[in-house]
Scaffold this motif. Structure first.
Motif, PDB file in Angstrom:
ATOM      1  N   ARG A  51       0.790  -1.286   0.122  1.00 33.84           N
ATOM      2  CA  ARG A  51       0.073  -0.082   0.100  1.00 33.84           C
ATOM      3  C   ARG A  51       1.099   1.393  -0.062  1.00 33.84           C
ATOM      4  N   PHE A 156      -7.237  -5.079  -6.894  1.00 37.29           N
ATOM      5  CA  PHE A 156      -6.124  -3.946  -6.199  1.00 37.29           C
ATOM      6  C   PHE A 156      -4.753  -4.454  -6.012  1.00 37.29           C
ATOM      7  N   GLN A 257     -12.455  -7.977   2.768  1.00 35.87           N
ATOM      8  CA  GLN A 257     -12.021  -6.906   1.991  1.00 35.87           C
ATOM      9  C   GLN A 257     -13.376  -5.833   1.886  1.00 35.87           C
ATOM     10  N   ASP A 295      -9.315  -8.419   7.148  1.00 38.59           N
ATOM     11  CA  ASP A 295      -8.916  -7.240   6.393  1.00 38.59           C
ATOM     12  C   ASP A 295     -10.233  -6.783   5.828  1.00 38.59           C
ATOM     13  N   PHE A 326      -8.093  -0.760   5.633  1.00 35.71           N
ATOM     14  CA  PHE A 326      -7.105   0.214   4.868  1.00 35.71           C
ATOM     15  C   PHE A 326      -7.846   0.956   3.870  1.00 35.71           C
ATOM     16  N   LYS A 327      -7.333   2.202   3.690  1.00 35.18           N
ATOM     17  CA  LYS A 327      -7.922   3.106   2.345  1.00 35.18           C
ATOM     18  C   LYS A 327      -7.227   2.617   1.233  1.00 35.18           C
ATOM     19  N   SER A 329      -5.494   1.936  -1.917  1.00 34.14           N
ATOM     20  CA  SER A 329      -4.547   2.745  -2.465  1.00 34.14           C
ATOM     21  C   SER A 329      -3.987   2.172  -3.910  1.00 34.14           C
ATOM     22  N   ARG A 331      -2.261   0.719  -6.950  1.00 32.07           N
ATOM     23  CA  ARG A 331      -0.793   0.165  -7.031  1.00 32.07           C
ATOM     24  C   ARG A 331      -0.559   0.118  -8.530  1.00 32.07           C
TER      25      ARG A 331
HETATM   26  N1  5AD Z   1      -4.945  -0.881  -1.230  1.00 29.63           N
HETATM   27  C1  5AD Z   1      -5.306  -1.031   0.112  1.00 29.63           C
HETATM   28  N2  5AD Z   1      -5.387  -2.114   0.911  1.00 29.63           N
HETATM   29  C2  5AD Z   1      -4.857  -3.047   0.189  1.00 29.63           C
HETATM   30  N3  5AD Z   1      -4.458  -4.325   0.673  1.00 29.63           N
HETATM   31  C3  5AD Z   1      -3.879  -4.862  -0.235  1.00 29.63           C
HETATM   32  N4  5AD Z   1      -3.773  -4.259  -1.293  1.00 29.63           N
HETATM   33  C4  5AD Z   1      -4.171  -3.045  -1.158  1.00 29.63           C
HETATM   34  C5  5AD Z   1      -4.374  -1.620  -2.080  1.00 29.63           C
HETATM   35  N5  5AD Z   1      -3.992  -1.707  -3.034  1.00 29.63           N
HETATM   36  C6  5AD Z   1      -4.929  -4.732   1.737  1.00 29.63           C
HETATM   37  C7  5AD Z   1      -5.742  -6.013   1.937  1.00 29.63           C
HETATM   38  C8  5AD Z   1      -5.025  -7.197   2.228  1.00 29.63           C
HETATM   39  C9  5AD Z   1      -3.808  -6.493   3.124  1.00 29.63           C
HETATM   40  C10 5AD Z   1      -2.762  -7.412   3.265  1.00 29.63           C
HETATM   41  O1  5AD Z   1      -3.569  -5.237   2.476  1.00 29.63           O
HETATM   42  O2  5AD Z   1      -6.908  -5.832   2.865  1.00 29.63           O
HETATM   43  O3  5AD Z   1      -5.740  -8.114   2.604  1.00 29.63           O
END
Ligand code: 5AD
Length: 432
Positions: A51, A156, A257, A295, A326-327, A329, A331
């Motif tokens: 992230r 993602f 997720q 997560d 998590f917000k 992000s 990639r």
């Molecule tokens: N943006 C935000 N969170 C992410 N995760 C993985 N890729 C992204 C992303 N692009 C989070 C997911 C995953 C954890 C390890 O990180 O929730 O389960």
């Protein structure tokens, strides 16, 4: 003179383990590990790119390290997922870096240091894995990789790019490694994989449940954990292995997720909300005391308030003991970059706060429910905050700090009466 190395580690358990492998390999060849980068002849940055602007963090760290090179013999290597993702761009932007090495090349550090390669970002057929040369930081716990890489294509996620396709290790190799770890006093074993329950023995085709049962039945394995499972790979064999072996931790991290089937489809998670809930129900029927963890990503492109509400109701329904949110992000190179409109940053932040607030309440209720109970705890060492106390974990994976005989051997199992539930740990006293 002995050569010295320094390693800095970011990110997940896989990266921690890669650091243990790199460090063990170097020590075996006579290198000495140091805690001060200014005294090292080799600096390794073991980076994470899951992230945020991870790349920028690495470049700014490299900027700091540059001046160390002026007055000393020093090699700098960038390892881990940013290395894999950026490859030779790192050498272009930071020419003082000596080599760039992705996760597929951890077993090949020798050749790289010998100057053979400056960019090692392939996934070699022969993934060398010397489990007798692991520099394990814990005296009671060993992490053991059973599968590397990921074959899912969540839109993602950067992991399929940075860690390659799935490769499972043979059953026999895993059992030997666990046996050796137990012989060295590591009574707690954690099986690792990016999608740990997608494991398939390349020799016998046996699945994750079969491996879990086999490891649980090895002499001396007092506690067995695993990380991270994918919901679409949960099957009866895995559930039965957990149910039938008391030393398998009553803890399951199962990232959902999102609670919206529409978002899950756009994420390519391979399950719907209903299917996920049904899986959770099946597991809970088999193991009623299970501690679920998850997560959550908020603000995935196109996520509406209604989608987000469904995430909240799912969290309510499952009542996760632990939750990581998590917000979203963006990639580099991931399909989600081209999916739907980005969610306004202020809205995403607000959603993140709402998830945390809801979860705090649920977690509190769970932690309070342990008050007065006597729980089996595996002793790991002195408590971080109060060295007069010991610290360990319950079999559903809560940290407990407790009063006990300070001579209690590490790795033993004690009954602890819980007196207090703190923010995310428990406190108590050992009982005879
Ligand atoms: N943006 C935000 N969170 C992410 N995760 C993985 N890729 C992204 C992303 N692009 C989070 C997911 C995953 C954890 C390890 O990180 O929730 O389960």
């Amino acid at each position: 003179m002995t050569k010295t190395f320094f390693i800095e580690t970011w990110g997940c358990q896989m990266n921690d383990l890669d650091t243990q492998r790199l460090s063990g390999g170097l020590k075996l060849r006579g290198w000495r590990r140091v805690d001060d980068e200014r005294r090292a002849n080799l600096i390794l940055l073991n980076t994470c790119s899951i992230r945020e602007k991870a790349e920028n963090k690495v470049y700014s760290r490299l900027g700091e390290l540059r001046e160390l090179k002026a007055d000393r013999e020093l090699q700098i290597g960038v390892c881990g997922c940013v290395a894999q993702q950026e490859g030779e761009r790192i050498l272009a932007r930071a020419p003082w870096v000596d080599f760039v090495m992705g996760p597929g090349n951890v077993g090949h550090i020798d050749e790289i240091l010998a100057g053979g390669k400056t960019i090692a970002v392939d996934f070699p057929e022969d993934r060398r894995y010397d489990y007798l040369a692991l520099d394990r930081p814990s005296a009671t716990k060993a992490q053991v990789t059973i599968i590397e890489g990921c074959n899912k294509n969540c839109t993602f996620c950067i992991v399929p790019t940075t860690r390659g396709r799935e490769v499972s290790r043979p059953f026999g190799d895993v059992l030997s490694e666990v046996g050796a770890a137990v012989d060295s006093g590591r009574v707690e074993i954690e099986l690792l994989g990016q999608t740990v329950n997608a494991y398939r023995c390349p020799v016998s085709n046996r699945d994750f449940g079969a491996l879990l049962a086999a490891v649980a039945e090895l002499d001396g394995v007092r506690r067995l954990r695993f990380m991270t499972s994918h919901p679409a790979e949960v099957n009866d064999s895995m559930i039965a292995a957990m149910r039938d072996h008391a030393n398998v931790s009553r803890y399951l991290h199962l990232p959902v997720q999102s609670g919206s089937s529409r978002v899950l489809r756009r994420m390519k998670r391979l399950y719907t909300r209903e299917k996920y809930l049904e899986t959770m129900q099946r597991i809970r029927e088999a193991i009623p005391e299970i501690h679920f963890s998850t997560d959550i990503i908020v603000g995935f492109p196109g996520e509406t308030e209604d989608d987000f509400q469904q995430t909240l109701t799912l969290i309510e329904e499952v009542r996760y003991g632990s939750l990581f949110a998590f917000k979203y992000s963006p990639r580099p190179g991931t399909p989600a970059l081209k999916i739907g409109a980005p969610v306004d940053d202020a809205i995403a932040n607000e959603r993140l706060t709402r998830v945390f607030e809801l979860h705090e309440r649920i977690k509190r209720e769970r932690l309070e429910s342990y008050r007065g109970r006597i729980l089996p705890v595996l002793v790991e060492g002195p408590s971080k905050h109060d060295p007069a106390m010991l610290s360990g974990r319950t079999d559903d994976n809560w940290v407990v700090n407790f009063v006990a005989d300070p001579c209690t051997p590490l790795g033993s199992m004690l009954g602890v009466r819980i007196h207090d539930a703190l923010h995310h740990t428990l406190r108590g006293e050992a009982v005879a």
